[in-house]
Design a protein around this motif. Structure first.
Motif, mmCIF file in Angstrom:
data_model
loop_
_atom_site.group_PDB
_atom_site.id
_atom_site.type_symbol
_atom_site.label_atom_id
_atom_site.label_comp_id
_atom_site.label_asym_id
_atom_site.label_seq_id
_atom_site.Cartn_x
_atom_site.Cartn_y
_atom_site.Cartn_z
ATOM 1 N N GLY A 220 0.771 -1.249 0.000
ATOM 2 C CA GLY A 220 0.000 0.000 0.000
ATOM 3 C C GLY A 220 0.795 1.288 0.000
ATOM 4 N N GLN A 221 2.105 1.233 -0.262
ATOM 5 C CA GLN A 221 2.890 2.460 -0.346
ATOM 6 C C GLN A 221 3.060 2.914 -1.790
ATOM 7 O OE1 GLN A 221 4.398 -0.157 1.576
ATOM 8 N NE2 GLN A 221 4.758 0.727 3.598
ATOM 9 N N LEU A 222 3.282 4.205 -1.955
ATOM 10 C CA LEU A 222 3.497 4.779 -3.286
ATOM 11 C C LEU A 222 4.709 5.700 -3.274
ATOM 12 C CD1 LEU A 222 -0.159 5.852 -4.235
ATOM 13 C CD2 LEU A 222 1.065 3.838 -5.074
ATOM 14 N N ALA A 223 5.340 5.830 -4.431
ATOM 15 C CA ALA A 223 6.415 6.812 -4.589
ATOM 16 C C ALA A 223 6.198 7.554 -5.895
ATOM 17 C CB ALA A 223 7.775 6.120 -4.594
ATOM 18 N N SER A 224 6.323 8.864 -5.827
ATOM 19 C CA SER A 224 6.159 9.711 -6.997
ATOM 20 C C SER A 224 7.491 10.424 -7.234
ATOM 21 C CB SER A 224 5.041 10.713 -6.705
ATOM 22 O OG SER A 224 5.047 11.725 -7.664
ATOM 23 N N LEU A 225 8.128 10.104 -8.369
ATOM 24 C CA LEU A 225 9.514 10.502 -8.592
ATOM 25 C C LEU A 225 9.685 11.210 -9.935
ATOM 26 C CD1 LEU A 225 10.940 6.981 -7.630
ATOM 27 C CD2 LEU A 225 10.498 8.883 -6.062
ATOM 28 N N GLU A 226 10.660 12.096 -9.999
ATOM 29 C CA GLU A 226 10.916 12.787 -11.269
ATOM 30 C C GLU A 226 12.411 12.970 -11.468
ATOM 31 O OE1 GLU A 226 8.331 16.164 -12.456
ATOM 32 O OE2 GLU A 226 10.182 17.299 -12.645
ATOM 33 N N ALA A 227 12.837 12.837 -12.718
ATOM 34 C CA ALA A 227 14.229 13.125 -13.077
ATOM 35 C C ALA A 227 14.214 13.912 -14.375
ATOM 36 C CB ALA A 227 15.015 11.837 -13.266
ATOM 37 N N SER A 228 15.025 14.955 -14.435
ATOM 38 C CA SER A 228 15.038 15.767 -15.648
ATOM 39 C C SER A 228 16.407 16.374 -15.911
ATOM 40 C CB SER A 228 14.007 16.893 -15.527
ATOM 41 O OG SER A 228 14.130 17.787 -16.610
ATOM 42 N N LEU A 229 16.781 16.358 -17.192
ATOM 43 C CA LEU A 229 18.017 17.015 -17.643
ATOM 44 C C LEU A 229 17.689 18.341 -18.335
ATOM 45 C CD1 LEU A 229 19.886 13.945 -19.217
ATOM 46 C CD2 LEU A 229 20.384 15.040 -17.019
ATOM 47 N N ILE A 230 16.374 18.717 -18.324
ATOM 48 C CA ILE A 230 15.978 19.917 -19.080
ATOM 49 C C ILE A 230 15.182 20.924 -18.258
ATOM 50 C CG2 ILE A 230 16.052 18.875 -21.402
ATOM 51 C CD1 ILE A 230 13.052 18.270 -21.135
ATOM 52 N N SER A 231 15.031 20.670 -16.935
ATOM 53 C CA SER A 231 14.267 21.630 -16.147
ATOM 54 C C SER A 231 14.795 21.767 -14.727
ATOM 55 C CB SER A 231 12.788 21.222 -16.108
ATOM 56 O OG SER A 231 12.666 19.878 -15.734
ATOM 57 N N CYS A 232 14.480 22.909 -14.106
ATOM 58 C CA CYS A 232 14.940 23.211 -12.760
ATOM 59 C C CYS A 232 13.862 22.839 -11.742
ATOM 60 C CB CYS A 232 15.228 24.703 -12.622
ATOM 61 S SG CYS A 232 16.380 25.299 -13.870
ATOM 62 N N ASN A 233 14.287 22.601 -10.525
ATOM 63 C CA ASN A 233 13.364 22.193 -9.469
ATOM 64 C C ASN A 233 14.078 22.403 -8.135
ATOM 65 O OD1 ASN A 233 12.152 19.905 -7.587
ATOM 66 N ND2 ASN A 233 10.716 20.157 -9.273
ATOM 67 N N PRO A 234 13.321 22.616 -7.034
ATOM 68 C CA PRO A 234 14.017 22.747 -5.739
ATOM 69 C C PRO A 234 14.725 21.459 -5.287
ATOM 70 C CG PRO A 234 11.628 23.058 -5.466
ATOM 71 C CD PRO A 234 11.879 22.896 -6.933
ATOM 72 N N ASN A 235 14.358 20.315 -5.894
ATOM 73 C CA ASN A 235 14.997 19.043 -5.521
ATOM 74 C C ASN A 235 14.949 18.758 -4.020
ATOM 75 O OD1 ASN A 235 15.586 18.455 -8.193
ATOM 76 N ND2 ASN A 235 17.628 19.352 -8.105
ATOM 77 N N ARG A 236 13.739 18.888 -3.485
ATOM 78 C CA ARG A 236 13.524 18.483 -2.097
ATOM 79 C C ARG A 236 12.915 17.085 -2.132
ATOM 80 N NH1 ARG A 236 10.896 23.686 -1.817
ATOM 81 N NH2 ARG A 236 12.412 25.220 -1.078
ATOM 82 N N ALA A 237 12.895 16.441 -0.977
ATOM 83 C CA ALA A 237 12.220 15.137 -0.885
ATOM 84 C C ALA A 237 11.298 15.167 0.319
ATOM 85 C CB ALA A 237 13.240 14.016 -0.756
ATOM 86 N N VAL A 238 10.129 14.539 0.185
ATOM 87 C CA VAL A 238 9.166 14.490 1.281
ATOM 88 C C VAL A 238 8.767 13.036 1.543
ATOM 89 C CG1 VAL A 238 6.877 15.212 2.080
ATOM 90 C CG2 VAL A 238 8.266 16.786 0.705
ATOM 91 N N LEU A 239 8.825 12.651 2.806
ATOM 92 C CA LEU A 239 8.366 11.324 3.227
ATOM 93 C C LEU A 239 7.112 11.547 4.066
ATOM 94 C CD1 LEU A 239 11.580 11.149 2.865
ATOM 95 C CD2 LEU A 239 11.389 9.059 4.168
ATOM 96 N N SER A 240 5.985 11.007 3.605
ATOM 97 C CA SER A 240 4.706 11.260 4.277
ATOM 98 C C SER A 240 4.273 10.064 5.106
ATOM 99 C CB SER A 240 3.618 11.543 3.236
ATOM 100 O OG SER A 240 4.049 12.560 2.358
ATOM 101 N N GLY A 241 3.970 10.325 6.384
ATOM 102 C CA GLY A 241 3.549 9.259 7.280
ATOM 103 C C GLY A 241 2.205 9.554 7.914
ATOM 104 N N SER A 242 1.724 8.611 8.708
ATOM 105 C CA SER A 242 0.409 8.760 9.326
ATOM 106 C C SER A 242 0.399 9.766 10.474
ATOM 107 C CB SER A 242 -0.074 7.392 9.833
ATOM 108 O OG SER A 242 0.895 6.838 10.712
ATOM 109 N N LYS A 243 1.585 10.108 11.000
ATOM 110 C CA LYS A 243 1.636 11.043 12.128
ATOM 111 C C LYS A 243 2.421 12.314 11.814
ATOM 112 C CE LYS A 243 2.662 7.783 15.531
ATOM 113 N NZ LYS A 243 3.166 7.530 16.852
ATOM 114 N N GLY A 244 2.849 12.464 10.566
ATOM 115 C CA GLY A 244 3.636 13.643 10.220
ATOM 116 C C GLY A 244 4.429 13.387 8.963
#
Length: 347
Positions: A220-244
């Protein structure tokens, strides 16, 4: 314990970062460098005060002055060089992706086991203090049950078609070079995915320039990922849990800070102050493992590396992206498997 003597193969951008950070390792000595270009080898050895400069990779690999070899060449050369190192009895830290595909990787790990030689994919992010902290938080249940990972690695790469990132002959493209990081992060917590979906954009040189990847697990877990050689992004990562949730700051793969946000928006931030870019931590791990007589790191094992490249193989298959020479290997493997099937019928 004797100081381990390191050699570097390759004198490009990543080799420079690695050599700069070597000043911050707990133990070990940078003894040699090899480049096929004499000028590059000499310049590199002068810049980092390295005693030996070789103009031939195999002279370094066979040198009695070197115990451990860091491979920092374009992806397509990793397999042959790592194989030569193992056969020469030299410990190896090989830049990621370890090889182009799972089959090559598996062969090298089997050979290393047979020859009893330490080898590790240079997944340096795994040993970053921020990532260590995040692992600890998740394991301690600080954000409850972990449901999802979101991570990007985007930057605007040179468009020169001969550049290693744009060149299919050199194993170019976004996925193997930078997409490997977000996939690594997701698999670090959830293991190999059960479901893979992706959308990719290919460029004029037939390499992948940009992709979004959705990974799913039967649990039941999911991961949403992106990689790009043509665009800018803050490149942060977020791990989401049931309590925070945990946010790893920009750029998450070489972060110095992260925060945990709990119920009622309570926030705890942690910052690590370390010199350089953070390549020293993987060197410390390699030195520690070798001193303990291990052939692989318990913190980033051969299995971890194989599961990572297996996912990348599946994504590439879906994109329709293959590198020169791969088809030949796969054909041989199919014949091999076919042979085994007949073998079973005899029983």
């Amino acid at each position: 314990m004797k100081t381990l003597r390191w050699g570097i193969i390759g004198t490009g951008y990543i080799a420079h970062l690695f050599a700069s950070d070597f000043a911050h390792v707990k133990s070990g000595e940078l003894r040699a460098v090899a480049s096929r270009n004499k000028e590059s080898a000499d310049r590199f050895s002068a810049e980092f005060d390295i005693e030996l400069a070789f103009v031939d990779y195999f002279s370094l690999i066979n040198s009695h002055e070197v115990d451990v070899i860091y491979i920092a060449t374009p992806h397509v050369y990793h397999y042959d060089l790592a194989k030569a190192c193992i056969l020469a009895g030299k410990a190896v830290l090989c830049e990621k992706p370890f090889t182009l595909n799972e089959m090559q990787s598996r062969e090298l790990y089997e050979l290393a086991e047979e020859k009893n030689v330490f080898i590790m994919e240079a997944m340096w992010t795994r040993f970053n203090p921020v990532i260590e902290q995040v692992i600890e938080w998740v394991e301690e249940g600080e954000i409850g049950h972990l449901h999802s990972v979101q991570a990007n690695f985007n930057f605007v790469a040179p468009t020169d078609p001969s550049h290693r990132l744009m060149n299919i002959e050199l194993g170019g493209g976004a996925l193997l070079d930078i997409g490997i990081y977000p996939v690594f992060l997701a698999q670090l917590f959830f293991g190999k995915p059960d479901f893979i979906q992706n959308q990719a954009v290919l460029g004029d040189t037939d390499v992948d320039l940009f992709e979004q990847i959705l990974l799913g697990w039967e649990s039941g877990q999911l991961a949403s990922l992106e990689a790009s050689l043509i665009s800018c992004n803050p490149n942060r990562a977020v791990l989401s849990g049931s309590k925070g949730y945990i946010e790893i700051d920009s750029e998450w793969f070489q972060a110095r800070s992260c925060r945990i946000v709990g119920e009622n928006e309570t926030e705890r931030a942690v910052e690590f102050d370390f010199p350089g870019a953070g390549y020293q931590f993987e060197v410390d791990e390699v030195n520690r493992c070798i001193e303990e007589g291990l052939v692989q790191s318990p913190n980033y094992s051969w299995q971890d590396s194989l599961e990572l490249i297996a996912t990348l193989d599946e994504i590439r298959q879906d994109i329709g992206l293959s590198y020169p020479g791969e088809a030949v290997q796969h054909h041989e493997e199919e014949l091999h498997e076919h042979h085994h099937e007949h073998h079973h019928h005899k029983h």
